[in-house]
Scaffold this motif. Structure first.
Motif, PDB file in Angstrom:
ATOM      1  N   PRO A 474     -11.828 -56.515   3.609  1.00 39.51           N
ATOM      2  CA  PRO A 474     -10.763 -57.265   2.916  1.00 39.51           C
ATOM      3  C   PRO A 474      -9.482 -56.474   2.703  1.00 39.51           C
ATOM      4  N   HIS A 475      -9.493 -55.181   2.972  1.00 35.70           N
ATOM      5  CA  HIS A 475      -8.319 -54.348   2.697  1.00 35.70           C
ATOM      6  C   HIS A 475      -7.702 -53.839   3.993  1.00 35.70           C
ATOM      7  N   ALA A 476      -6.536 -53.294   3.867  1.00 36.79           N
ATOM      8  CA  ALA A 476      -5.871 -52.701   5.033  1.00 36.79           C
ATOM      9  C   ALA A 476      -6.593 -51.419   5.432  1.00 36.79           C
ATOM     10  N   ILE A 477      -6.760 -51.212   6.716  1.00 34.98           N
ATOM     11  CA  ILE A 477      -7.436 -50.028   7.238  1.00 34.98           C
ATOM     12  C   ILE A 477      -6.375 -49.018   7.648  1.00 34.98           C
ATOM     13  N   THR A 478      -6.411 -47.891   7.010  1.00 38.43           N
ATOM     14  CA  THR A 478      -5.425 -46.833   7.330  1.00 38.43           C
ATOM     15  C   THR A 478      -5.993 -45.821   8.305  1.00 38.43           C
ATOM     16  N   ASP A 479      -7.251 -45.435   8.074  1.00 37.30           N
ATOM     17  CA  ASP A 479      -7.885 -44.444   8.951  1.00 37.30           C
ATOM     18  C   ASP A 479      -9.307 -44.899   9.273  1.00 37.30           C
ATOM     19  N   ILE A 480      -9.761 -44.530  10.461  1.00 38.94           N
ATOM     20  CA  ILE A 480     -11.152 -44.712  10.866  1.00 38.94           C
ATOM     21  C   ILE A 480     -11.704 -43.336  11.208  1.00 38.94           C
ATOM     22  N   THR A 481     -12.705 -42.905  10.469  1.00 43.35           N
ATOM     23  CA  THR A 481     -13.247 -41.557  10.627  1.00 43.35           C
ATOM     24  C   THR A 481     -14.671 -41.630  11.145  1.00 43.35           C
ATOM     25  N   PHE A 482     -14.962 -40.838  12.205  1.00 44.59           N
ATOM     26  CA  PHE A 482     -16.299 -40.727  12.761  1.00 44.59           C
ATOM     27  C   PHE A 482     -16.844 -39.348  12.411  1.00 44.59           C
ATOM     28  N   ASP A 483     -18.062 -39.304  11.903  1.00 42.28           N
ATOM     29  CA  ASP A 483     -18.736 -38.052  11.586  1.00 42.28           C
ATOM     30  C   ASP A 483     -20.000 -37.928  12.400  1.00 42.28           C
ATOM     31  N   TYR A 484     -20.271 -36.703  12.858  1.00 41.58           N
ATOM     32  CA  TYR A 484     -21.486 -36.424  13.613  1.00 41.58           C
ATOM     33  C   TYR A 484     -22.501 -35.752  12.699  1.00 41.58           C
ATOM     34  N   ILE A 485     -23.729 -36.284  12.677  1.00 44.63           N
ATOM     35  CA  ILE A 485     -24.774 -35.758  11.806  1.00 44.63           C
ATOM     36  C   ILE A 485     -25.834 -35.093  12.678  1.00 44.63           C
ATOM     37  N   PRO A 486     -25.956 -33.815  12.669  1.00 46.67           N
ATOM     38  CA  PRO A 486     -26.991 -33.146  13.480  1.00 46.67           C
ATOM     39  C   PRO A 486     -28.380 -33.582  13.048  1.00 46.67           C
ATOM     40  N   ARG A 487     -29.259 -33.745  14.028  1.00 50.18           N
ATOM     41  CA  ARG A 487     -30.644 -34.158  13.729  1.00 50.18           C
ATOM     42  C   ARG A 487     -31.612 -33.205  14.411  1.00 50.18           C
TER      43      ARG A 487
END
Length: 487
Positions: A474-487
């Motif tokens: 519902p809100h404006a998207i300013t940033d899209i962040t991708f994080d990598y999680i080691p497994r």
């Protein structure tokens, strides 16, 4: 009765009601007040044109063309006026006009049947929903096609000769609906076989007894016609014809081996066969075998008469030199250029595989012989003399092998590869001999889900593999962040 018992009884009755409601909602009459089929110049409806088949009512319709075009109208119940309907695809027909809601009164669509006689368990399957946000359920309309088929026999002669096969053409309005056995009858005065060649229905006759004999041919249809009491009738009217059977103009000699393989060994050493004895057959003589009665014919084989046997047969040696099929006509056994006897055998090449192709579900024929466990495939073997072979697939159970088409130059098998199949190769055998061809069993490669990636577009981190559909934010998207999680 205590409160707990009463509560359990209410739940039990509610479950029965739910099961009953579910069963009802999967019945086509729980969704539609009527279904009408408009085919050719006739209309058939679910309310007026049903017959019981295998314990259920099916909508019967009459057709004249095996690829008839049919318009279907679905009339919903009053309480189902706002329902959502779709037509599931099928290999038995092609959609010509898509499903249309006609102002809330009824739904209509148009299909063209591919080949009605070849379609088994013909039906329409619909996906229906009471509302746009409810779950879809499948309902089926089972169809029972019927048609009027006739077969007429107009022989040009009433004479037959002992031991000579005679082929007649039959007249029919729907050859695809006539059931072909491709096998000879046995024990009759006049044995017969029905087959098809070049789009023509043919009747083969082989008389055995002299004199005036009556031929009676019983034929069956693939799709029936309905009598006045709406009973399905598959038997066609009996074909009857009187023939005058005479002695053969040339003595017919039966050879015990109907299949001779032409190769270097049979040409050099010959093949031992047993032939009917005849007073005109000379022992210790070599006869020519040709395809024509007149002089100057091509040499097909040679027949050397060795000695008489106690079973009223003659032991002979046959040396083939050229190919011949029984369907091509009789062979004439000649003393020089004079025809003395007639016979008929197949002289065919040695079994040889030239090409193997595989058809995967939803794909095209390919010469890549790689297959996967749990897969249903079609295997086409092409070559020469394949009708004499007996192919088997190593370690595949016989229940997983279905021979669909068998011929001299092509055999098609339908195979089911077990999901637990452990070998990397499925060798193809002809009897006990390895043909050198094999199917290569590959391993499935399943990609790992994106459970090690997270995305954040404004509020919290979300695992990528958990996002199954578009997300409304519902809100404006300013940033899209991708994080990598080691497994």
């Amino acid at each position: 009765m205590n409160i707990t018992a009463k509560f359990f009884l209410v739940l039990l009755l509610s479950g029965f009601a739910s099961v009953s409601s579910w069963a009802q909602s999967n019945d086509i009459r729980s969704w539609f007040s009527d279904v009408a089929l408009l085919i050719d110049t006739s209309t058939f409806s679910l309310n007026h044109n049903t017959i019981p088949v295998n314990g259920e009512n099916q909508l019967y319709f009459r057709y004249d063309n095996n690829q008839s075009v049919c318009e279907v109208k679905l009339f919903p119940l009053p309480e189902r006026q706002k329902m959502v309907v779709r037509v599931l695809e099928s290999g038995d027909y092609q959609m010509i006009d898509s499903l249309v809601n006609m102002n809330g009164q009824y739904f209509r669509f148009k299909v063209k049947f591919n080949n009605i006689p070849a379609s088994q368990f013909l039906q329409f399957t619909f996906g229906v929903k009471a509302q746009a946000d409810s779950s879809e359920r499948l309902v089926s309309l089972h169809l029972f096609p019927n048609t009027n088929t006739f077969v007429k026999f107009y022989p040009g002669t009433d004479e037959l000769f002992i031991g000579e096969e005679k082929i007649f053409e039959l007249s029919t309005n729907n050859m695809a609906n006539v059931r072909l056995t491709n096998e000879w009858t046995s024990g009759l005065d006049i044995d017969y076989m029905l087959d098809e060649q070049y789009g023509q229905l043919r009747l083969h006759l082989l008389p055995h007894n002299l004199g005036k004999r009556r031929l009676q041919v019983a034929l069956q249809t693939v799709k029936p016609f309905l009598d006045s009491a709406l009973h399905p009738i598959y038997a066609l009217p009996l074909i009857q014809q009187d023939f005058n059977v005479k002695t053969s103009r040339l003595a017919f000699l039966n050879i015990d081996k109907k299949e001779i393989t032409l190769d270097d060994n049979s040409q050099k050493n010959g093949i031992e066969v047993q032939v009917d004895d005849n007073r005109a057959l000379v022992i210790g003589k070599t006869y020519r075998i040709e395809e024509q009665e007149n002089p100057g014919g091509a040499l097909i084989a040679e027949l050397y008469t060795r000695n008489n046997l106690a079973n009223n047969r003659v032991l002979c040696v046959i040396r083939p030199y050229y190919y011949h099929r029984q369907s091509e006509g009789y062979l004439y056994i000649k003393d020089g250029d004079d025809a003395r006897f007639i016979t008929n055998i197949n002289i065919t090449p040695k079994t040889a595989i030239k090409k193997i192709t595989v058809l995967h579900e939803g794909g095209d024929w390919t010469d890549n012989l790689g297959v996967y466990p749990g897969e249903n495939i079609t295997v086409k073997i092409e070559g020469e003399g394949l009708h004499k072979a007996k192919f088997s697939f190593e370690d595949l159970p016989t229940t997983a092998i279905d021979s669909a088409i068998m011929g001299e130059n092509m055999i098609i098998y339908k195979l089911s590869i077990p999901l637990t199949f452990s070998k990397k190769r499925i060798s193809i055998y002809n009897y006990a001999d390895n043909t050198g061809f094999a199917l290569n069993v590959k391993e499935y490669q399943v990609p790992r889900p994106f459970d090690y990636l997270q995305v954040n577009y404004g509020d919290i981190d979300r695992t990528v593999s958990s996002l199954k559909s578009p997300v409304l934010y519902p809100h404006a998207i300013t940033d899209i962040t991708f994080d990598y999680i080691p497994r």
